[in-house]
Design a protein around this motif. Structure first.
Motif, mmCIF file in Angstrom:
data_model
loop_
_atom_site.group_PDB
_atom_site.id
_atom_site.type_symbol
_atom_site.label_atom_id
_atom_site.label_comp_id
_atom_site.label_asym_id
_atom_site.label_seq_id
_atom_site.Cartn_x
_atom_site.Cartn_y
_atom_site.Cartn_z
ATOM 1 N N ILE A 6 -7.845 -82.320 5.853
ATOM 2 C CA ILE A 6 -8.612 -83.372 5.181
ATOM 3 C C ILE A 6 -8.137 -83.562 3.743
ATOM 4 C CG2 ILE A 6 -10.926 -83.913 4.310
ATOM 5 C CD1 ILE A 6 -11.937 -82.338 6.867
ATOM 6 N N LEU A 7 -7.944 -82.474 3.025
ATOM 7 C CA LEU A 7 -7.539 -82.583 1.617
ATOM 8 C C LEU A 7 -6.118 -83.100 1.481
ATOM 9 C CD1 LEU A 7 -9.214 -79.343 0.245
ATOM 10 C CD2 LEU A 7 -9.893 -81.710 -0.214
ATOM 11 N N ARG A 8 -5.250 -82.798 2.425
ATOM 12 C CA ARG A 8 -3.908 -83.397 2.407
ATOM 13 C C ARG A 8 -4.005 -84.916 2.518
ATOM 14 N NH1 ARG A 8 0.084 -80.691 6.634
ATOM 15 N NH2 ARG A 8 1.438 -82.308 5.730
ATOM 16 N N TRP A 9 -4.905 -85.382 3.380
ATOM 17 C CA TRP A 9 -5.084 -86.834 3.531
ATOM 18 C C TRP A 9 -5.638 -87.440 2.244
ATOM 19 C CZ3 TRP A 9 -9.583 -89.939 3.776
ATOM 20 C CH2 TRP A 9 -9.359 -91.246 4.210
ATOM 21 N N PHE A 10 -6.642 -86.811 1.646
ATOM 22 C CA PHE A 10 -7.201 -87.326 0.397
ATOM 23 C C PHE A 10 -6.163 -87.346 -0.728
ATOM 24 C CE2 PHE A 10 -11.604 -86.732 1.980
ATOM 25 C CZ PHE A 10 -12.160 -87.915 1.505
ATOM 26 N N ARG A 11 -5.238 -86.426 -0.707
ATOM 27 C CA ARG A 11 -4.206 -86.379 -1.751
ATOM 28 C C ARG A 11 -3.117 -87.426 -1.544
ATOM 29 N NH1 ARG A 11 -3.341 -85.867 -5.882
ATOM 30 N NH2 ARG A 11 -1.731 -84.316 -6.245
ATOM 31 N N GLY A 12 -3.222 -88.199 -0.464
ATOM 32 C CA GLY A 12 -2.325 -89.335 -0.321
ATOM 33 C C GLY A 12 -1.353 -89.269 0.832
ATOM 34 N N GLU A 13 -1.492 -88.296 1.714
ATOM 35 C CA GLU A 13 -0.631 -88.258 2.902
ATOM 36 C C GLU A 13 -1.256 -89.177 3.955
ATOM 37 O OE1 GLU A 13 1.082 -84.536 4.155
ATOM 38 O OE2 GLU A 13 0.348 -83.533 2.349
ATOM 39 N N HIS A 14 -0.795 -90.431 3.968
ATOM 40 C CA HIS A 14 -1.438 -91.463 4.771
ATOM 41 C C HIS A 14 -1.133 -91.355 6.264
ATOM 42 C CE1 HIS A 14 -1.006 -93.099 0.691
ATOM 43 N NE2 HIS A 14 -2.117 -93.765 0.943
ATOM 44 N N ASP A 15 -0.030 -90.740 6.620
ATOM 45 C CA ASP A 15 0.427 -90.729 8.008
ATOM 46 C C ASP A 15 -0.375 -89.712 8.813
ATOM 47 O OD1 ASP A 15 1.767 -90.717 10.407
ATOM 48 O OD2 ASP A 15 3.761 -90.805 9.512
ATOM 49 N N ILE A 16 -1.478 -90.161 9.419
ATOM 50 C CA ILE A 16 -2.361 -89.241 10.135
ATOM 51 C C ILE A 16 -1.694 -88.651 11.377
ATOM 52 C CG2 ILE A 16 -4.574 -89.048 11.356
ATOM 53 C CD1 ILE A 16 -5.756 -90.966 9.356
ATOM 54 N N PRO A 17 -0.935 -89.420 12.158
ATOM 55 C CA PRO A 17 -0.219 -88.782 13.282
ATOM 56 C C PRO A 17 0.705 -87.651 12.826
ATOM 57 C CG PRO A 17 -0.249 -91.151 13.585
ATOM 58 C CD PRO A 17 -0.803 -90.897 12.217
ATOM 59 N N LYS A 18 1.377 -87.824 11.688
ATOM 60 C CA LYS A 18 2.242 -86.759 11.173
ATOM 61 C C LYS A 18 1.412 -85.547 10.750
ATOM 62 C CE LYS A 18 5.538 -85.625 7.514
ATOM 63 N NZ LYS A 18 4.726 -84.506 7.005
ATOM 64 N N LEU A 19 0.260 -85.791 10.108
ATOM 65 C CA LEU A 19 -0.619 -84.682 9.752
ATOM 66 C C LEU A 19 -1.049 -83.923 11.002
ATOM 67 C CD1 LEU A 19 -2.934 -86.274 7.026
ATOM 68 C CD2 LEU A 19 -1.248 -84.470 6.680
ATOM 69 N N GLY A 20 -1.342 -84.675 12.070
ATOM 70 C CA GLY A 20 -1.722 -84.019 13.313
ATOM 71 C C GLY A 20 -0.605 -83.150 13.866
ATOM 72 N N ARG A 21 0.624 -83.647 13.813
ATOM 73 C CA ARG A 21 1.755 -82.853 14.295
ATOM 74 C C ARG A 21 1.937 -81.599 13.445
ATOM 75 N NH1 ARG A 21 4.060 -88.038 14.673
ATOM 76 N NH2 ARG A 21 5.277 -87.695 12.761
ATOM 77 N N ASP A 22 1.766 -81.741 12.139
ATOM 78 C CA ASP A 22 1.898 -80.586 11.254
ATOM 79 C C ASP A 22 0.893 -79.495 11.616
ATOM 80 O OD1 ASP A 22 3.921 -81.844 9.913
ATOM 81 O OD2 ASP A 22 2.742 -82.329 8.118
ATOM 82 N N HIS A 23 -0.292 -79.919 12.040
ATOM 83 C CA HIS A 23 -1.349 -78.958 12.346
ATOM 84 C C HIS A 23 -1.480 -78.693 13.847
ATOM 85 C CE1 HIS A 23 -3.236 -78.556 8.299
ATOM 86 N NE2 HIS A 23 -2.637 -79.711 8.099
ATOM 87 N N ARG A 24 -0.530 -79.228 14.614
ATOM 88 C CA ARG A 24 -0.493 -79.001 16.067
ATOM 89 C C ARG A 24 -1.756 -79.480 16.769
ATOM 90 N NH1 ARG A 24 1.776 -72.808 15.891
ATOM 91 N NH2 ARG A 24 3.683 -73.250 14.731
ATOM 92 N N VAL A 25 -2.229 -80.654 16.362
ATOM 93 C CA VAL A 25 -3.337 -81.293 17.055
ATOM 94 C C VAL A 25 -2.908 -82.717 17.396
ATOM 95 C CG1 VAL A 25 -5.111 -79.911 15.919
ATOM 96 C CG2 VAL A 25 -4.431 -82.097 14.901
ATOM 97 N N SER A 26 -3.599 -83.318 18.346
ATOM 98 C CA SER A 26 -3.259 -84.666 18.769
ATOM 99 C C SER A 26 -3.615 -85.677 17.682
ATOM 100 C CB SER A 26 -3.996 -85.020 20.054
ATOM 101 O OG SER A 26 -5.390 -85.140 19.810
ATOM 102 N N ARG A 27 -3.073 -86.858 17.837
ATOM 103 C CA ARG A 27 -3.382 -87.941 16.889
ATOM 104 C C ARG A 27 -4.880 -88.224 16.872
ATOM 105 N NH1 ARG A 27 -0.666 -93.994 17.070
ATOM 106 N NH2 ARG A 27 -2.188 -95.035 15.744
#
Length: 270
Positions: A67-88
């Motif tokens: 969540i905090l990565r997204w708030f800090r400006g990492e807009h690509d949610i599918p990429k965040l999901g891959r980083d954390h090994r969860v689905s989009r």
């Protein structure tokens, strides 16, 4: 809640080599105390919902990091999901859950004003900002009776949401209103969300400072004195009043700078 991992697992290394990519770990530039605070809120929410232990893909700690990565400006949610090994879909759901949990902690306007008065603040600062958004088609009727796109801001020349906020004299944000369409004027938005409570606070000795966009807001809301018509000049007393007001009010702009500069997701909402 576990601490972050500093090294790659053999599986991660093997996967990176097979795909011919370079794996790396990013640094999240927030304090560990903030991550643990968000994680505790998430843990409390899971208890409230009766979520069985171990049934989630991420622990509260790693969901807070996401969540905090997204708030800090990492807009690509599918990429965040891959980083954390969860689905989009799971990444979107976890972020939405985090937003709701954090929003529930925010004080309402009356609570914020009561706290400001209890803290001995001499005044509060009312200001508005526009946050760029993806186009959201919604027809409305202007004050002239013409059809317009409600979310298009003629001031910013883009689609945006209008946010009203109160700041302390230091510029620290105290309260923020629900979003209004970008075509809504600051004074109109303030009337809908803030002015009633601000009048009551002014009657108790807590006035509000605002810019010229709030001219005519009412008793207890201090705005600059307008330049007279026909090239007349303001009196020295009125010029001094405007100068003092600007000097006190300008620190309120720091509130939005803190929000939009620190939490870069607020610069543009998809």
């Amino acid at each position: 809640m576990e601490p972050p991992v500093d090294e790659f697992s053999p599986q991660e290394t093997a996967t990176a080599e097979r795909l011919h990519v370079i794996a790396h770990r990013a640094t999240l530039d927030v304090t560990r105390a903030l991550v643990h605070y968000v994680a505790r809120l998430l843990q409390d929410e899971r208890r409230r919902l009766g979520t069985p232990k171990g049934s989630r893909a991420l622990t509260p700690f790693w969901q807070a990091v996401l969540i905090l990565r997204w708030f800090r400006g990492e807009h690509d949610i599918p990429k965040l999901g891959r980083d954390h090994r969860v689905s989009r879909a799971t990444a979107y759901r976890y972020i939405a859950e985090g937003i709701d949990v954090l929003a529930a902690q925010a004080p309402d306007l009356r609570e914020a004003l009561d706290r400001a008065q209890a803290d001995g603040l001499a005044y509060v600062i009312l200001d508005g900002t526009l946050i760029s958004i993806d186009r959201c088609a919604e027809q409305a009727v202007s004050v002239k009776g013409e059809p317009i796109d409600a979310w298009y801001s003629g001031k910013a020349h883009q689609h945006a949401g209008n946010l009203q906020a109160l700041s302390a004299p230091s510029g620290l944000p105290l309260w923020i209103a629900d979003v209004e369409p970008g075509s809504v004027h600051d004074l109109t938005a303030a009337r809908a969300h803030a002015l009633g409570a601000l009048y009551a606070a002014a009657a108790r000795g807590l006035p509000t400072l605002a810019d010229g966009g709030y001219d005519g807001a009412g008793i207890g809301v201090y705005t600059p004195i307008k330049q007279p018509a026909e090239n007349q000049t303001l009196s020295s007393d009125n010029r001094t009043y405007n100068q003092l007001l600007r000097g006190l009010r300008c620190l309120g702009e720091r509130g939005f700078a803190l929000l939009k500069g620190r939490w870069r997701i607020l610069q543009h909402i998809t």
